[in-house]
Write a protein that holds these residues in place. Structure first.
Motif, PDB file in Angstrom:
ATOM      1  N   GLU A 182      51.313  45.549  50.913  1.00 59.00           N
ATOM      2  CA  GLU A 182      50.092  46.358  50.964  1.00 59.00           C
ATOM      3  C   GLU A 182      49.623  46.750  49.566  1.00 59.00           C
ATOM      4  O   GLU A 182      48.420  46.736  49.276  1.00 59.00           O
ATOM      5  N   MET A 183      50.573  47.076  48.687  1.00 57.91           N
ATOM      6  CA  MET A 183      50.200  47.432  47.315  1.00 57.91           C
ATOM      7  C   MET A 183      49.600  46.229  46.591  1.00 57.91           C
ATOM      8  O   MET A 183      48.603  46.349  45.872  1.00 57.91           O
ATOM      9  N   ASN A 184      50.188  45.057  46.787  1.00 52.03           N
ATOM     10  CA  ASN A 184      49.635  43.852  46.167  1.00 52.03           C
ATOM     11  C   ASN A 184      48.241  43.542  46.682  1.00 52.03           C
ATOM     12  O   ASN A 184      47.361  43.153  45.911  1.00 52.03           O
ATOM     13  N   VAL A 185      48.043  43.728  47.980  1.00 50.91           N
ATOM     14  CA  VAL A 185      46.709  43.515  48.552  1.00 50.91           C
ATOM     15  C   VAL A 185      45.700  44.478  47.920  1.00 50.91           C
ATOM     16  O   VAL A 185      44.597  44.091  47.520  1.00 50.91           O
ATOM     17  N   ALA A 193      40.409  40.313  41.937  1.00 52.17           N
ATOM     18  CA  ALA A 193      41.056  39.082  41.471  1.00 52.17           C
ATOM     19  C   ALA A 193      41.120  38.057  42.588  1.00 52.17           C
ATOM     20  O   ALA A 193      41.507  38.373  43.711  1.00 52.17           O
ATOM     21  N   ASP A 194      40.739  36.832  42.273  1.00 51.46           N
ATOM     22  CA  ASP A 194      40.879  35.752  43.245  1.00 51.46           C
ATOM     23  C   ASP A 194      41.967  34.775  42.838  1.00 51.46           C
ATOM     24  O   ASP A 194      42.161  33.744  43.472  1.00 51.46           O
ATOM     25  N   ILE A 195      42.697  35.110  41.767  1.00 46.02           N
ATOM     26  CA  ILE A 195      43.854  34.319  41.332  1.00 46.02           C
ATOM     27  C   ILE A 195      45.001  35.287  41.054  1.00 46.02           C
ATOM     28  O   ILE A 195      44.823  36.291  40.363  1.00 46.02           O
ATOM     29  N   LEU A 196      46.164  34.994  41.599  1.00 45.20           N
ATOM     30  CA  LEU A 196      47.368  35.787  41.334  1.00 45.20           C
ATOM     31  C   LEU A 196      48.320  34.924  40.533  1.00 45.20           C
ATOM     32  O   LEU A 196      48.797  33.893  41.011  1.00 45.20           O
ATOM     33  N   VAL A 197      48.610  35.333  39.302  1.00 49.18           N
ATOM     34  CA  VAL A 197      49.509  34.579  38.435  1.00 49.18           C
ATOM     35  C   VAL A 197      50.889  35.224  38.516  1.00 49.18           C
ATOM     36  O   VAL A 197      51.040  36.431  38.301  1.00 49.18           O
ATOM     37  N   THR A 198      51.898  34.417  38.821  1.00 50.98           N
ATOM     38  CA  THR A 198      53.230  34.963  39.048  1.00 50.98           C
ATOM     39  C   THR A 198      54.294  33.986  38.595  1.00 50.98           C
ATOM     40  O   THR A 198      54.006  32.856  38.182  1.00 50.98           O
ATOM     41  N   LYS A 199      55.520  34.442  38.661  1.00 58.64           N
ATOM     42  CA  LYS A 199      56.696  33.597  38.496  1.00 58.64           C
ATOM     43  C   LYS A 199      57.481  33.635  39.804  1.00 58.64           C
ATOM     44  O   LYS A 199      57.263  34.523  40.628  1.00 58.64           O
ATOM     45  N   ASP A 200      58.389  32.686  39.973  1.00 60.38           N
ATOM     46  CA  ASP A 200      59.256  32.707  41.152  1.00 60.38           C
ATOM     47  C   ASP A 200      60.370  33.710  40.891  1.00 60.38           C
ATOM     48  O   ASP A 200      61.469  33.367  40.470  1.00 60.38           O
ATOM     49  N   THR A 201      60.059  34.978  41.144  1.00 60.81           N
ATOM     50  CA  THR A 201      61.004  36.053  40.855  1.00 60.81           C
ATOM     51  C   THR A 201      61.987  36.299  41.995  1.00 60.81           C
ATOM     52  O   THR A 201      62.810  37.209  41.908  1.00 60.81           O
ATOM     53  N   LYS A 210      54.141  39.092  47.189  1.00 57.76           N
ATOM     54  CA  LYS A 210      52.986  38.563  46.459  1.00 57.76           C
ATOM     55  C   LYS A 210      52.309  37.444  47.242  1.00 57.76           C
ATOM     56  O   LYS A 210      51.080  37.409  47.366  1.00 57.76           O
ATOM     57  N   LEU A 211      53.126  36.522  47.770  1.00 55.08           N
ATOM     58  CA  LEU A 211      52.556  35.408  48.531  1.00 55.08           C
ATOM     59  C   LEU A 211      51.818  35.907  49.767  1.00 55.08           C
ATOM     60  O   LEU A 211      50.730  35.425  50.099  1.00 55.08           O
ATOM     61  N   SER A 212      52.398  36.867  50.458  1.00 55.92           N
ATOM     62  CA  SER A 212      51.756  37.401  51.661  1.00 55.92           C
ATOM     63  C   SER A 212      50.435  38.072  51.324  1.00 55.92           C
ATOM     64  O   SER A 212      49.442  37.917  52.039  1.00 55.92           O
ATOM     65  N   ALA A 213      50.410  38.826  50.228  1.00 50.68           N
ATOM     66  CA  ALA A 213      49.178  39.503  49.820  1.00 50.68           C
ATOM     67  C   ALA A 213      48.103  38.493  49.454  1.00 50.68           C
ATOM     68  O   ALA A 213      46.921  38.668  49.793  1.00 50.68           O
ATOM     69  N   ALA A 214      48.496  37.421  48.775  1.00 51.76           N
ATOM     70  CA  ALA A 214      47.519  36.392  48.402  1.00 51.76           C
ATOM     71  C   ALA A 214      46.933  35.725  49.636  1.00 51.76           C
ATOM     72  O   ALA A 214      45.727  35.453  49.703  1.00 51.76           O
ATOM     73  N   GLU A 216      46.589  37.086  52.576  1.00 54.12           N
ATOM     74  CA  GLU A 216      45.690  38.025  53.264  1.00 54.12           C
ATOM     75  C   GLU A 216      44.349  38.135  52.566  1.00 54.12           C
ATOM     76  O   GLU A 216      43.305  38.263  53.223  1.00 54.12           O
ATOM     77  N   THR A 217      44.337  38.101  51.251  1.00 46.28           N
ATOM     78  CA  THR A 217      43.086  38.281  50.505  1.00 46.28           C
ATOM     79  C   THR A 217      42.399  36.967  50.180  1.00 46.28           C
ATOM     80  O   THR A 217      41.268  36.973  49.697  1.00 46.28           O
ATOM     81  N   GLY A 218      43.072  35.852  50.415  1.00 47.56           N
ATOM     82  CA  GLY A 218      42.485  34.555  50.089  1.00 47.56           C
ATOM     83  C   GLY A 218      42.619  34.172  48.630  1.00 47.56           C
ATOM     84  O   GLY A 218      41.957  33.223  48.171  1.00 47.56           O
ATOM     85  N   ALA A 219      43.471  34.872  47.887  1.00 50.79           N
ATOM     86  CA  ALA A 219      43.646  34.568  46.463  1.00 50.79           C
ATOM     87  C   ALA A 219      44.497  33.318  46.280  1.00 50.79           C
ATOM     88  O   ALA A 219      45.398  33.036  47.068  1.00 50.79           O
ATOM     89  N   THR A 220      44.204  32.578  45.228  1.00 50.85           N
ATOM     90  CA  THR A 220      45.011  31.425  44.849  1.00 50.85           C
ATOM     91  C   THR A 220      46.240  31.909  44.084  1.00 50.85           C
ATOM     92  O   THR A 220      46.128  32.761  43.201  1.00 50.85           O
TER      93      THR A 220
END
Length: 401
Positions: A182-185, A193-201, A210-214, A216-220
């Motif tokens: 929910e916080m990530n969303v 933001a329509d792009i979420l930049v991350t590492k495989d943490t 992070k993946l779930s939030a992306a 839900e929001t349609g972010a890449t």
């Protein structure tokens, strides 16, 4: 033998707690003031703060040292230096691994430079969740002052670094994790933001959220891959290894057998029940719930022939509004996990098809006959026994008709 732990991860922190609880002693090295601050005082644990170069690492080791490398999976240079220092001093090296998670469906690049090139080829606003270490590299993104927002740790040194690079206050989100889905969303929507930049943490680093939030929001999702595949031991394996090596008696944890599920029979007449998914399991659940009078809503991204889908799209938390109970039966483990977590927050009973541990109620094998109803469940592991017992009970009930 002396125990040295190079930490900086939640797994390293957990290992320190284990060592202390066993009555052991360890010198623990963390790179930053923030890493030292989050380490609570523990008996037998001496924390050393500051980044060590290869020579400084070698200086704290000798042939009677066992070194556990619990550094971040992306700190490849640190791990290389530790291995080399152990070879030169004769110290024993053990790598504590953080397992990776399934990253299917994300855009993966090999390193930060490749992520910058990808961002330069794809317009849009990006939320950086890769930490402060690579921030300078991201200033090579075209229009970065307008396009980038960085989520970083709330330490003075990190904020000073952001300021020195030219990041404005509106480009900085200084927060300590872990972060819920929910916080990530909320952050993705707040920052537009329509792009979420991350590492495989991994799980401990909140990668699944992070993946779930992306989704839900349609972010890449743009993921920087881990530097390499590593060999080593998981946390439990390292704990067992140390206990054996040092002759520790691991702290006894009370292991109570889970209480059995109470067979509560309730009326579903007119109650709103939500089923997520459109596969065979979901279809069976829908049939049973409707047979008992429930008002069932089916939510799924597609609408196959075997089941009528009421809401054709992916899961959203708002789908749980007014629900009496929910069934998470999608083919996506991360989505089912999210549904279970959201139901727990909202105090809605939830049956999770692919994870008994996340289920707050078990969907029973229903047996009817002679005006009687019985429900059969197992402890979440004996599915074959459940089916066999239900078949026998149905036969008995039919005899009473």
């Amino acid at each position: 033998m002396k125990l040295v732990i190079f930490s900086g991860t939640s797994e390293g922190h957990a290992l320190c707690r284990f060592v202390s609880a066993c009555g052991g002693c360890a010198d623990v090295y963390v790179a930053t003031d923030y890493g030292a601050a989050v380490m609570e005082p523990m008996h037998g644990i001496t924390v050393h703060e500051g980044r060590l170069d290869a020579d400084a690492m070698e200086a704290v080791l000798d042939g009677d040292t066992l070194l556990v490398d619990a550094t971040h999976p992306y700190a490849a240079l640190v791990s290389d230096n530790l291995r080399a220092a152990c070879v030169r001093t004769g110290a024993e090296y053990v790598r504590l691994l953080r397992p990776a998670l399934d990253s299917e469906g994300v855009m993966t690049v090999p390193d930060t430079a490749a992520a910058v090139r990808w961002l330069n080829a794809h317009p849009g606003r990006a939320l950086l969740t890769t930490g402060s270490k690579e921030l300078e590299a991201f200033t090579a993104v075209e229009g970065w002052r307008e396009r980038l927002v960085a989520r970083v740790l709330p330490s003075v040194s990190v904020l000073e670094q952001c300021a020195s690079l030219g990041f404005a206050g509106a480009q900085i989100v200084a927060m300590q994790g872990p972060f819920s889905q929910e916080m990530n969303v909320a952050l993705l929507r707040q920052t537009r933001a329509d792009i979420l930049v991350t590492k495989d943490t991994g799980k401990a680093g909140g990668f699944a959220e992070k993946l779930s939030a992306a989704r839900e929001t349609g972010a890449t999702v743009l993921m920087i891959a881990r530097p390499r595949e590593e060999k080593g031991k998981m946390l439990a394996e390292v704990q067992a290894f140390l206990a054996t090596r040092f002759g520790w008696t691991a702290p006894v944890q009370e292991r109570c057998k889970p209480a059995p599920r109470f067979p509560l029979f309730v009326s579903l007449a007119g109650q709103t029940c939500v089923v997520f998914g459109a596969g065979a399991i979901a279809a069976r659940r829908v049939g049973v719930l409707r047979r008992f009078g429930a008002a069932v809503t089916v939510v799924a991204p597609e609408s196959p022939a075997n089941i009528a889908v009421d809401v054709v799209r992916g899961y959203e938390k708002s789908d749980l509004s007014g629900a009496f109970l929910a069934v998470a039966a999608t083919n996506d483990r991360l989505v089912n996990h999210r549904i279970a977590a959201d139901c727990a927050d909202l105090h809605i009973p939830c049956s999770v098809a692919d994870c008994a541990a996340e289920s707050t109620f078990f969907f029973p094998a229903v047996c009817e006959g002679g005006g009687l109803i019985a429900g059969v469940v197992s402890d979440g592991t004996a599915h074959g026994k459940t089916a066999t017992a239900a078949k026998r009970i149905r036969a008995v009930l039919e005899e009473t008709t």
